[in-house]
Motif scaffolding. Sequence first.
Motif, PDB file in Angstrom:
ATOM      1  N   GLY A 154      41.650  41.165  27.739  1.00  0.00           N
ATOM      2  CA  GLY A 154      41.441  41.723  26.408  1.00  0.00           C
ATOM      3  C   GLY A 154      40.476  42.889  26.380  1.00  0.00           C
ATOM      4  N   ASP A 155      39.863  43.225  27.523  1.00  0.00           N
ATOM      5  CA  ASP A 155      38.861  44.304  27.523  1.00  0.00           C
ATOM      6  C   ASP A 155      39.511  45.655  27.789  1.00  0.00           C
ATOM      7  N   GLU A 156      38.773  46.696  27.492  1.00  0.00           N
ATOM      8  CA  GLU A 156      39.080  48.074  27.894  1.00  0.00           C
ATOM      9  C   GLU A 156      40.574  48.409  27.763  1.00  0.00           C
ATOM     10  N   CYS A 157      41.019  48.376  26.529  1.00  0.00           N
ATOM     11  CA  CYS A 157      42.440  48.584  26.269  1.00  0.00           C
ATOM     12  C   CYS A 157      42.619  49.812  25.373  1.00  0.00           C
ATOM     13  N   GLY A 217      38.493  35.294  26.146  1.00  0.00           N
ATOM     14  CA  GLY A 217      38.753  36.733  26.259  1.00  0.00           C
ATOM     15  C   GLY A 217      37.452  37.500  26.353  1.00  0.00           C
ATOM     16  N   TRP A 218      37.493  38.671  26.991  1.00  0.00           N
ATOM     17  CA  TRP A 218      36.324  39.568  27.003  1.00  0.00           C
ATOM     18  C   TRP A 218      36.014  39.940  25.554  1.00  0.00           C
ATOM     19  N   ASP A 219      34.804  40.402  25.318  1.00  0.00           N
ATOM     20  CA  ASP A 219      34.325  40.464  23.933  1.00  0.00           C
ATOM     21  C   ASP A 219      35.099  41.415  23.021  1.00  0.00           C
ATOM     22  N   SER A 271      31.067  37.363  26.478  1.00  0.00           N
ATOM     23  CA  SER A 271      30.281  38.517  26.054  1.00  0.00           C
ATOM     24  C   SER A 271      29.720  39.245  27.269  1.00  0.00           C
ATOM     25  N   TYR A 272      30.191  40.471  27.499  1.00  0.00           N
ATOM     26  CA  TYR A 272      29.711  41.216  28.675  1.00  0.00           C
ATOM     27  C   TYR A 272      28.980  42.485  28.302  1.00  0.00           C
ATOM     28  N   ARG A 273      29.219  43.000  27.068  1.00  0.00           N
ATOM     29  CA  ARG A 273      28.520  44.228  26.679  1.00  0.00           C
ATOM     30  C   ARG A 273      27.226  43.828  25.966  1.00  0.00           C
ATOM     31  N   SER A 317      23.900  39.906  34.502  1.00  0.00           N
ATOM     32  CA  SER A 317      24.873  38.989  35.114  1.00  0.00           C
ATOM     33  C   SER A 317      25.909  39.651  36.020  1.00  0.00           C
ATOM     34  N   TYR A 318      25.918  40.986  36.102  1.00  0.00           N
ATOM     35  CA  TYR A 318      26.937  41.633  36.936  1.00  0.00           C
ATOM     36  C   TYR A 318      26.423  41.745  38.374  1.00  0.00           C
ATOM     37  N   LEU A 319      27.147  41.066  39.235  1.00  0.00           N
ATOM     38  CA  LEU A 319      26.689  40.973  40.622  1.00  0.00           C
ATOM     39  C   LEU A 319      27.123  42.168  41.475  1.00  0.00           C
ATOM     40  N   LEU A 353      31.475  39.204  39.458  1.00  0.00           N
ATOM     41  CA  LEU A 353      31.470  40.074  40.640  1.00  0.00           C
ATOM     42  C   LEU A 353      32.740  40.917  40.672  1.00  0.00           C
ATOM     43  N   TRP A 354      32.562  42.188  40.308  1.00  0.00           N
ATOM     44  CA  TRP A 354      33.662  43.164  40.354  1.00  0.00           C
ATOM     45  C   TRP A 354      33.660  43.823  41.720  1.00  0.00           C
ATOM     46  N   THR A 355      34.845  44.226  42.194  1.00  0.00           N
ATOM     47  CA  THR A 355      34.908  44.606  43.612  1.00  0.00           C
ATOM     48  C   THR A 355      35.339  46.050  43.879  1.00  0.00           C
TER      49      THR A 355
HETATM   50  C1  ACM Z   1      34.518  44.353  31.922  1.00  0.00           C
HETATM   51  O1  ACM Z   1      33.452  44.593  32.546  1.00  0.00           O
HETATM   52  N1  ACM Z   1      35.387  45.317  31.680  1.00  0.00           N
HETATM   53  C2  ACM Z   1      34.839  43.017  31.465  1.00  0.00           C
END
Ligand code: ACM
Length: 616
Positions: free
Chosen positions: A337-340, A388-390, A405-407, A430-432, A480-482
């Motif tokens: 649901g994010d960044e759409c 869903g993402w926020d 909630s990530y933002r 929280s972002y690794l 953890l985004w890669t």
């Molecule tokens: C995200 O960082 N786009 C969830």
Amino acid sequence: MKMIKKIISCLLALILSVVALANDPIRYGIIPKPKSLKPMAGEFRINRHTVILIPEEDKLIEEIAADFADRVKRCSGMDLRVSPSTSPVAVHNNIVLTLREGMGDEAYHLSVTREQITITASTPHGIYYGVQSVYQLLPPQIYGETAVKGLKWAVPCCEIEDAPRFPYRGLMLDVGRYFMPKELVMKLIDVMSMHKQNFFHWHLTEDQGWRIEIKKYPRLTEIGSVRRESPIGNTKEGDNTPHGGFYTQEEVKEVVEYARKRYVTVVPEIELPGHATAAIAAYPELSCFPERTYEVATTWGVKKDIFCPTAATFRFLEEVFSELFDLFPSPYYHIGGDECPRDRWEESACCQDLMKVLGLESEDQLQTFFVQRMAKFLKEKGGKTVIGWDEILDGGAVPETVVMSYRGHAPAMRAVHQNMRTILTPNRWSYLDYYQEDPDTEELSMILFLPLEKVYHYYPIPDTLAKEKHPYVMGQQGSLWTEYIQTPRRVEYMAFPRAVAMSEVAWCAKEEKDWNWFRARMLKEFERLDSKKINYSKAFYNVLFHFDRKADFPKKVGLSIDYPEARIHYTLDGKEPTRRSPLYSDSLTVNRGNVIRTQGFLKDGRKVGKMIEKKF
Ligand code: ACM
């Protein structure tokens, strides 16, 4: 008089010894910190005659006991007997796993005396957590894979009452940007369970790769799991090297079963309506413009080609989720649901017509319609609750969904004020994929700085939130985004030890947290991670620099070191710091061109970590 003096001095000695025990972070080095731990003198020794007693006919506890016995065997060579508690055994030298009603689902009581260990809980989940605490009270070699000779397998005596503060204690791994083998996924789940983390969020689909076999749609993996090339570092240049990989359904089942045994729920994420380029490359009819040509994305960032809300797309998504229902028993499914971006929906006559028919005023509302429809399907056909993402709040909240909630905190608070549940993974805490050491010398990572101490101090509930809203905060997750993480070793490096600190963030109430006590326990934790062969970051041992990169000179620079009781000495003249160099106590003022050299030292003069030099 003499007698009284003697009694007083004996009492004092006893009190001091108990205080000394209580302050021994190695003896009681459990992470996350138990809710209450009463230290006691003495220890329980596991030997070859120790018997594990379990309730009769409880398959799950039998499984836990068998795994415990297996672990002890691997590390010590001792073959412990598992026996129903009704069978006749000696009244000492037992490890008793026993059920009692009335405790929380994940709560446990652990009592260790010289005679026996007793773990009491209302559920096998609680029993499992009691066993995790026993492992952590044992020497760290208990986590190894080879038998160690001559080691004393002693558990220090204590009474522990424990239960988590938050029901959701998570870790997310993005396998869309770089595919990671199932062995790495299982290793992460294993380390999660050791720290009583209970939700593994598997980010399975992305613009840059679709990573799970769907039998009805084979092109998703034939085409969608491979991209032509990847960006080189953070440049616009491609590496001209295809990257691909996906999990077969059999492999997924293996991972989910592995997690089940460790009381970790695997939450799959299928991204929609955005981050869908790989799926669209495989099936262009899922986009608003099927006649255009698509390829799996070869660059990072937010992409404009998203799912089009047509009957064909919904059928596709429903069929995909229907296959997942057989693979993932999780009550929660993540739908992204994010960044759409709305560009394609704005361009598309079909979307504009649909908005008119539905009486929607904006594309944001169209996204809400999309999420609503999928949430309804997942609830009705699978009994699943959607996470869903926020951004899923942006076009109006969808009731009964969970907002991740990530933002920052604001979206979580928006959710909570509408009586919606939320999970906190605010990027800054929280972002690794953010740096944990000096960005000027570390391998390329995402731009922000998130050292261990900052992770530790995070708490998911802001002080200003009214008490009656607290139950809507389900917990916290490390994400953890890669994009800049290509190998399992690098995943481990970025995740640890920060994910360990996160386990305490979500397990402990705010007033129970204690950074100094945590870092003291970390010395034992690193030995455990060594036993598990985890490639963790060594930032803990080195001096960290804290300053505002954007501020003008002269600017203030703070120094810190995580290693317990280490003191920082520094030089400004380019010389090697020694114990006779100035002792750091307060922030330094630096000008452009200044060089600070730092080194941590222990009281006895030993150096901690590396000499760290920083040029401004
Ligand atoms: C995200 O960082 N786009 C969830």
